[in-house]
Scaffold this active site. Structure first.
Site, PDB file in Angstrom:
ATOM      1  N   HIS A  61       0.828  -1.221   0.000  1.00 22.44           N
ATOM      2  CA  HIS A  61       0.000   0.000   0.000  1.00 22.44           C
ATOM      3  C   HIS A  61       0.858   1.265   0.000  1.00 22.44           C
ATOM      4  O   HIS A  61       0.517   2.254   0.660  1.00 22.44           O
ATOM      5  CB  HIS A  61      -0.940   0.037   1.206  1.00 22.44           C
ATOM      6  CG  HIS A  61      -1.991  -1.030   1.202  1.00 22.44           C
ATOM      7  ND1 HIS A  61      -3.275  -0.824   0.798  1.00 22.44           N
ATOM      8  CD2 HIS A  61      -1.928  -2.345   1.551  1.00 22.44           C
ATOM      9  CE1 HIS A  61      -3.973  -1.944   0.909  1.00 22.44           C
ATOM     10  NE2 HIS A  61      -3.168  -2.893   1.361  1.00 22.44           N
ATOM     11  N   ASN A 139     -10.335  -2.616   2.701  1.00 23.82           N
ATOM     12  CA  ASN A 139     -10.080  -2.538   1.261  1.00 23.82           C
ATOM     13  C   ASN A 139     -11.379  -2.178   0.551  1.00 23.82           C
ATOM     14  O   ASN A 139     -12.430  -2.116   1.181  1.00 23.82           O
ATOM     15  CB  ASN A 139      -9.585  -3.896   0.738  1.00 23.82           C
ATOM     16  CG  ASN A 139      -8.091  -4.095   0.952  1.00 23.82           C
ATOM     17  OD1 ASN A 139      -7.357  -3.156   1.224  1.00 23.82           O
ATOM     18  ND2 ASN A 139      -7.649  -5.325   0.816  1.00 23.82           N
TER      19      ASN A 139
HETATM   20  C1  HEM Z   1      -1.003  -1.801   4.879  1.00 26.06           C
HETATM   21  C2  HEM Z   1       0.238  -6.145   6.527  1.00 26.06           C
HETATM   22  C3  HEM Z   1      -3.969  -7.987   5.060  1.00 26.06           C
HETATM   23  C4  HEM Z   1      -5.495  -3.502   4.212  1.00 26.06           C
HETATM   24  C5  HEM Z   1      -0.280  -2.839   5.396  1.00 26.06           C
HETATM   25  C6  HEM Z   1       1.057  -2.736   5.885  1.00 26.06           C
HETATM   26  C7  HEM Z   1       1.402  -3.944   6.352  1.00 26.06           C
HETATM   27  C8  HEM Z   1       0.292  -4.829   6.156  1.00 26.06           C
HETATM   28  C9  HEM Z   1       2.718  -4.338   6.995  1.00 26.06           C
HETATM   29  C10 HEM Z   1       1.905  -1.461   5.886  1.00 26.06           C
HETATM   30  C11 HEM Z   1       1.457  -0.597   7.039  1.00 26.06           C
HETATM   31  C12 HEM Z   1       2.293   0.641   7.215  1.00 26.06           C
HETATM   32  O1  HEM Z   1       3.445   0.687   6.785  1.00 26.06           O
HETATM   33  O2  HEM Z   1       1.778   1.591   7.830  1.00 26.06           O
HETATM   34  C13 HEM Z   1      -0.796  -7.008   6.287  1.00 26.06           C
HETATM   35  C14 HEM Z   1      -0.810  -8.404   6.650  1.00 26.06           C
HETATM   36  C15 HEM Z   1      -1.984  -8.931   6.214  1.00 26.06           C
HETATM   37  C16 HEM Z   1      -2.713  -7.844   5.593  1.00 26.06           C
HETATM   38  C17 HEM Z   1       0.318  -9.113   7.386  1.00 26.06           C
HETATM   39  C18 HEM Z   1      -2.519 -10.311   6.333  1.00 26.06           C
HETATM   40  C19 HEM Z   1      -2.030 -11.176   7.204  1.00 26.06           C
HETATM   41  C20 HEM Z   1      -4.771  -6.933   4.746  1.00 26.06           C
HETATM   42  C21 HEM Z   1      -6.174  -7.020   4.505  1.00 26.06           C
HETATM   43  C22 HEM Z   1      -6.596  -5.751   4.276  1.00 26.06           C
HETATM   44  C23 HEM Z   1      -5.462  -4.866   4.366  1.00 26.06           C
HETATM   45  C24 HEM Z   1      -7.014  -8.291   4.577  1.00 26.06           C
HETATM   46  C25 HEM Z   1      -7.969  -5.265   4.017  1.00 26.06           C
HETATM   47  C26 HEM Z   1      -8.992  -5.670   4.727  1.00 26.06           C
HETATM   48  C27 HEM Z   1      -4.404  -2.673   4.314  1.00 26.06           C
HETATM   49  C28 HEM Z   1      -4.454  -1.249   4.050  1.00 26.06           C
HETATM   50  C29 HEM Z   1      -3.161  -0.768   4.232  1.00 26.06           C
HETATM   51  C30 HEM Z   1      -2.340  -1.892   4.601  1.00 26.06           C
HETATM   52  C31 HEM Z   1      -5.670  -0.440   3.659  1.00 26.06           C
HETATM   53  C32 HEM Z   1      -2.686   0.665   4.016  1.00 26.06           C
HETATM   54  C33 HEM Z   1      -2.908   1.493   5.259  1.00 26.06           C
HETATM   55  C34 HEM Z   1      -2.481   2.908   4.991  1.00 26.06           C
HETATM   56  O3  HEM Z   1      -3.116   3.551   4.139  1.00 26.06           O
HETATM   57  O4  HEM Z   1      -1.528   3.370   5.626  1.00 26.06           O
HETATM   58  N1  HEM Z   1      -0.733  -4.126   5.555  1.00 26.06           N
HETATM   59  N2  HEM Z   1      -1.956  -6.704   5.658  1.00 26.06           N
HETATM   60  N3  HEM Z   1      -4.360  -5.607   4.656  1.00 26.06           N
HETATM   61  N4  HEM Z   1      -3.131  -3.025   4.646  1.00 26.06           N
HETATM   62 FE1  HEM Z   1      -2.563  -4.863   5.160  1.00 26.06          FE
END
Ligand code: HEM
Length: 519
Positions: A61, A139
């Site tokens: 992201h 999402n």
């Molecule tokens: C961002 C991990 C599944 C939505 C991120 C980030 C990590 C991460 C490490 C970066 C966060 C940052 O640097 O601030 C994971 C892991 C998942 C997973 C380990 C599954 C085990 C999902 C799912 C969704 C999702 C299922 C949606 C329902 C998001 C969003 C961001 C993000 C929207 C961006 C947040 C922002 O705008 O700063 N994710 N994610 N992720 N993830 Fe996940």
């Protein structure tokens, strides 16, 4: 933008120590041809700060756009008072407004990648509630590829360019996905027009996971969150996206920013679906499985409030880049479910943010709650808390104490204490049902959506080796016979054409220009 009031002195350039910068054009040198001198503080400060301008981009992201706004509660959930299900304060009163910050994003590629890629879109909201922050990190699509967090790093690696050649290659993605049958419903959505939202204003959002709501008696229900855009929903065909990408790689950021600047504030209505807490053996899927929809006809969408985005960030880096959302950030009345993916995520977010932004990331204005924070956590790089000034006895930085210091808060309501038992194990869930809903999604699509899905998915699969194609065709057939048949036919038809086109593109680029070198 609104002009801020300032006096003329405010326009004069200073360094970060507040010293006036009297010459910003020339370094200090011995004679005007050099050499340069090393005691030149202004230059050293400027250049060494520049050298450190970048922080690690989000591991996923990375590309995003943000905006400020507010959430307004309806005070009800459908026809019932919301207090029946949750005691979360932000929801209780009709018309109550809670400030928030939203960040929309694409997932797989880097911070300046085009916003036209076929990719889920992130939809993350930070509510600055009176009880502290609540982050809803969702999402646009309502389901996810996998249900076990152990698979997440492998999945993301497979979606990324090859670590040797740095080339994007759909074969890598389908190599992984062909071994991940639970992803079939997500694949079906992603390769349909739902995989490329036209912009951020005209897309839905979803919390994806089942969370919990807890009421005054400590009773919990399962709940899913959905955002419906009042601007309507708009998706792009691959052709439309390619055309936009040829002209503008920032179209979604630009669209959001300009709409807000013009006063056309985008709005979304928040809906929830509610299910009694429990395993629900009557269902052919597990209610905690994030690869599954809860169908609207069985679990109606009930409106609970609306979100309005009415202010652009003043600075991209300090707000959009440094904002840090996490699934662990809940307030009283909201709780986790036992969804394994959700629990894996909850570790990952704050962990990466301590690395990406720094151990005191929660002190930054965009991340800190808009209520008083009183903690004995201290130190670490860049600790600039000032709130300890307000403690009655700032000498006592521990708890418990009879001398003074901070006291535990009382429990605001009866605690929710779910009962859990079982053997510790490494197993997938019982009701996987990997293909049933994916087939239903295929059948519920309009003809246009189905045609696009077949075209996009078969195009991507045509770049894969036959072994992978055959597994994917089998999985599509398990979802729906027609789905499998059409994918098989389309791959057969376009495989040769596609290869020729790709080869032509390389030759075309090679032959594109033959400038003579006049220098
Ligand atoms: C961002 C991990 C599944 C939505 C991120 C980030 C990590 C991460 C490490 C970066 C966060 C940052 O640097 O601030 C994971 C892991 C998942 C997973 C380990 C599954 C085990 C999902 C799912 C969704 C999702 C299922 C949606 C329902 C998001 C969003 C961001 C993000 C929207 C961006 C947040 C922002 O705008 O700063 N994710 N994610 N992720 N993830 Fe996940």
């Amino acid at each position: 933008m609104e002009e801020k009031k300032h006096n003329e002195q405010d326009d004069l350039l200073t360094n970060q120590q507040g010293h006036p910068v009297t010459n910003n054009q020339n370094v200090r040198t011995v004679g005007n041809r050099g050499p340069t001198t090393l005691e030149n503080y202004d230059f050293l400060e400027k250049i060494s700060h520049f050298d450190r301008e970048r922080i690690p981009e989000r591991v996923v992201h990375a590309r995003g756009a943000g905006a400020h706004g507010y959430f307004e509660s309806y005070g009800t959930v459908g026809d019932e008072p919301i207090s029946k299900y949750t005691r979360a304060k932000l929801f209780q009163e009709k018309g109550k407004r809670t400030p928030l910050f939203v960040r929309f994003s694409t997932v797989v590629h880097g911070g300046h990648s085009p916003e036209t890629f076929r990719d889920p879109r992130g939809f993350a909201i930070k509510f600055y509630t009176e009880d502290g922050n609540w982050d809803l990190v969702g999402n646009n699509l309502k389901i996810f590829f996998i249900r076990d967090p152990l698979k997440f790093p492998d999945m993301v690696h497979s979606f990324r360019p090859d670590p040797v050649t740095n080339l994007s290659d759909p074969e890598r993605m389908f190599d992984f996905l062909s071994q991940t049958p639970e992803s079939m419903q997500m694949i079906t959505f992603l390769f349909s027009p739902w995989g490329i939202p036209a912009n951020y204003r005209q897309m839905q959002g979803s919390g994806v996971h089942a969370y919990k709501w807890v009421n005054e008696e400590g009773k919990g229900v399962l709940v899913k969150y959905h955002w419906e855009p009042k601007q309507g929903i708009k998706n792009l065909t691959q052709q439309e996206a390619d055309k936009i990408q040829g002209m503008n790689t920032n179209h979604a950021t630009q669209d959001l920013y300009e709409a807000i600047e013009k006063g056309e504030y985008p709005e979304w209505e928040l809906y929830v679906q509610i299910m009694e807490d429990g395993e629900h053996p009557e269902l052919d899927f597990d209610p905690l499985d994030p690869t599954k929809l809860w169908y609207k006809e069985d679990y109606p969408w009930l409106p609970v409030g609306k979100m309005v985005l009415n202010k652009n960030p003043e600075n991209y880096f300090t707000e959009v880049e440094q904002v840090a959302f996490g699934t662990g950030v809940l307030v009283d009345g909201l709780d986790f479910s036992d969804d394994k993916l959700l629990q894996g995520r909850t570790f990952s977010y704050s962990d990466t943010q301590r690395y990406r932004v720094g151990s005191n990331y929660l002190q930054l204005p965009i991340n800190r709650p808009k209520k008083h924070v009183a903690t004995n956590q201290e130190g670490g790089q860049m600790d600039y808390r000032t709130n300890f000034d307000q403690h009655k006895n700032p000498h006592v930085n521990y708890e418990p104490s009879v001398i003074g210091g901070l006291k535990e808060a009382g429990n605001p309501g009866k605690e929710h204490t779910p009962y859990v038992e079982g053997n510790v194990t490494r197993e997938t869930i019982d009701r996987e049902n990997n293909f049933g809903q994916a087939g239903e999604t295929y059948r519920r699509f309009t003809d246009f959506e189905r045609d696009e899905l077949i075209r996009n998915l078969s195009d991507a699969l045509s770049a894969c080796r036959e072994e992978i194609q055959q597994i994917m065709i089998k999985m599509c057939t398990k979802c729906d016979e027609d789905y499998g048949k059409r994918i098989a036919e389309a791959i057969k038809q376009n495989k040769e054409n596609k290869k020729e086109e790709m080869d032509e593109a390389v030759v075309f680029a090679e032959d594109a220009a033959h400038p003579s070198d006049p220098y």
